[in-house]
Write a protein that holds these residues in place. Structure first.
Motif, short mmCIF file in Angstrom:
data_model
loop_
_atom_site.label_atom_id
_atom_site.label_comp_id
_atom_site.label_asym_id
_atom_site.label_seq_id
_atom_site.Cartn_x
_atom_site.Cartn_y
_atom_site.Cartn_z
N ALA A 1 -11.57 -16.20 22.28
CA ALA A 1 -12.24 -17.30 21.59
C ALA A 1 -13.66 -16.91 21.22
O ALA A 1 -14.29 -16.08 21.87
CB ALA A 1 -12.24 -18.57 22.45
N ASN B 1 -17.14 -19.09 20.31
CA ASN B 1 -17.74 -20.43 20.31
C ASN B 1 -16.70 -21.53 20.45
O ASN B 1 -16.76 -22.57 19.81
CB ASN B 1 -18.57 -20.64 19.04
N GLY B 2 -15.71 -21.26 21.30
CA GLY B 2 -14.71 -22.27 21.60
C GLY B 2 -13.52 -22.30 20.67
O GLY B 2 -12.53 -23.00 20.96
N LEU B 3 -13.54 -21.55 19.57
CA LEU B 3 -12.40 -21.49 18.66
C LEU B 3 -11.50 -20.32 19.04
O LEU B 3 -11.97 -19.18 19.17
CB LEU B 3 -12.87 -21.33 17.22
N ALA B 4 -10.22 -20.59 19.18
CA ALA B 4 -9.28 -19.54 19.56
C ALA B 4 -9.17 -18.50 18.46
O ALA B 4 -9.09 -18.83 17.27
CB ALA B 4 -7.92 -20.14 19.86
N VAL B 5 -9.17 -17.23 18.85
CA VAL B 5 -9.01 -16.12 17.91
C VAL B 5 -8.00 -15.13 18.48
O VAL B 5 -7.76 -15.09 19.68
CB VAL B 5 -10.36 -15.40 17.63
N LEU C 1 -12.81 -13.78 12.86
CA LEU C 1 -13.00 -15.15 12.40
C LEU C 1 -12.53 -15.26 10.95
O LEU C 1 -12.94 -14.47 10.09
CB LEU C 1 -14.48 -15.55 12.48
N THR C 2 -11.67 -16.23 10.69
CA THR C 2 -11.31 -16.51 9.31
C THR C 2 -12.49 -17.22 8.63
O THR C 2 -13.41 -17.70 9.29
CB THR C 2 -10.07 -17.41 9.24
N LYS D 1 -12.41 -20.05 7.22
CA LYS D 1 -12.39 -21.45 7.65
C LYS D 1 -13.04 -21.61 9.02
O LYS D 1 -13.82 -22.55 9.25
CB LYS D 1 -10.95 -21.95 7.67
N GLN D 2 -12.72 -20.72 9.95
CA GLN D 2 -13.32 -20.79 11.28
C GLN D 2 -14.82 -20.55 11.21
O GLN D 2 -15.61 -21.25 11.87
CB GLN D 2 -12.67 -19.76 12.21
N THR E 1 -16.43 -23.63 10.03
CA THR E 1 -16.47 -24.64 11.10
C THR E 1 -17.62 -24.37 12.06
O THR E 1 -18.29 -25.31 12.53
CB THR E 1 -15.13 -24.63 11.89
N LEU E 2 -17.87 -23.10 12.36
CA LEU E 2 -18.94 -22.73 13.28
C LEU E 2 -20.31 -22.69 12.61
O LEU E 2 -21.33 -22.47 13.29
CB LEU E 2 -18.64 -21.36 13.91
#
Length: 365
Positions: free
Chosen positions: A185, A187-191, A235-236, A238-239, A242-243
């Motif tokens: 992850a 910053n909390g987003l799964a990768v 990171l895509t 979109k991700q 979001t960040l």
């Protein structure tokens, strides 16, 4: 009748297996004439006999409950994958690396593990134990409720005594260690990040993003500066949006070979902060938090001597290997051992028979 003529081990087991009839035991009554303090009975057997003979005011509840232990030695013995002579332990660790670039704060989160193979068949550090004083804190005690309490105590003790991670890549010393470290992850987003593996002699990466060049050459000499990954590769757009990282137009890096097009130019200008070295990942692991798995299988040690304490390593090993102990009661391991399982419909009869006495003993504390 003299004490020397009696098998005290069998006598104690008789009390533990049929506690409700202990008051009728003529052998105990005769031996008590010689040993008024009932020294020939282990702490829990003595407490049972005093309760059954209406002398509860003479009971040492702490001593009695202190001689009942639950022990989960499954981790201490390992999986057996490496043979009966070697205990193996796999610790799961969550850890992170924090990166600051200007006003941007990046937290890289890892799920990692170390498999350690000990040059012995038992690893006391990973043996869990919980005294009956910890099972009986809430009454009433019921057959259906006692087993979950035991396992809750075992798991709780493991969490409270949580260690720093022990694992590291090595092929010498107390154990052989192999480690894997996976980025999961940002910053909390799964990768779907890469995984670095290190068995001391061999290192390697898996899961690199093939869309970009990497700083790792499986076939060549990587050197100290060539075992790295770039977190921005995972990171895509979109991700990244979001960040709050993604940029467009002149503020973006643009469609070039080494990095994704959304990358802000300010991040590209701090290029070193985009790359994480495997050594930094290993250092982060050492400061991580071990994931404690709940205990699901254990055994209950019943009727040990008052000085026997499974929190001491030597006592644990002795009790496991020598259930029938010739010396009694000094440092005596348990007289009875019974297994329990979290999924069992009903606890073993040996434990059920003791529940009323355990409840009475705890009420005295």
């Amino acid at each position: 009748m003299t004490l020397d003529s009696v098998d005290t081990l069998s006598l104690n087991r008789e009390v533990l297996l049929s506690p409700e009839t202990s008051a009728e035991n003529k052998t105990i009554a005769l031996l008590e004439l010689e040993k008024r303090g009932l020294e020939f009975l282990c702490p829990i057997a003595k407490a049972i006999y005093l309760i059954e003979t209406d002398r509860i005011d003479q009971v040492d509840a702490l001593d009695a409950l202190g001689s009942l232990w639950a022990i989960d030695d499954s981790e201490a013995r390992g999986t057996g994958e490496y043979g009966d002579s070697f205990a193996d332990v796999t610790e799961i660790v969550n850890h992170s690396i924090d990166i600051s670039i200007g006003e941007s704060q990046i937290k890289l989160e890892f799920a990692s593990s170390s498999t350690m193979v000990l040059c012995d068949d038992f690893w006391p550090t990973y043996c869990r134990s919980a005294c009956a004083l910890e099972w009986c804190q809430d009454i009433p005690l019921t057959p259906h409720g006692i087993v979950p309490r035991v396992f809750n105590a075992l798991t709780s003790n493991a969490i409270q005594s949580q260690r720093s991670p022990n694992g590291y890549p090595t092929d010498s010393g107390a154990f052989i260690g192999t480690c894997t470290y996976s980025l999961i992850a940002i910053n909390g987003l799964a990768v779907s990040g890469p995984t670095f593996s290190d068995s001391y002699h061999e290192q390697g990466w898996e899961g690199f993003n093939d869309a970009f060049p990497q700083r790792w050459d499986e076939e060549g000499d990587n050197g100290d500066d060539q075992s790295m990954f770039c977190w921005a590769h995972y990171l895509t757009q979109k991700q990244a949006k979001t960040l709050g990282f993604a940029k467009t137009g002149k503020a973006a890096y643009g469609k070039k070979r080494h990095y994704p097009g959304w990358l802000p130019k300010i991040l590209k200008e701090n290029e070193d902060a985009l790359w994480v070295h495997s050594d930094d990942i290993k250092s982060s692991y050492n400061s991580g938090v071990i994931t404690i798995k709940p205990s699901t299988n254990a055994w209950v040690a019943i009727g040990g001597g008052s000085s026997w304490d499974p929190s001491e390593q030597d006592s644990v090993e002795d009790s496991l290997k020598y259930a029938d102990w010739e010396k009694f009661p000094v440092k005596a391991p348990p007289l009875l051992i019974t297994e329990i399982c979290i999924g069992a419909e009903y606890p073993p009869a040996e434990l059920v028979a003791l529940l009323p006495y355990m409840q009475k003993l705890f009420s005295l504390i």
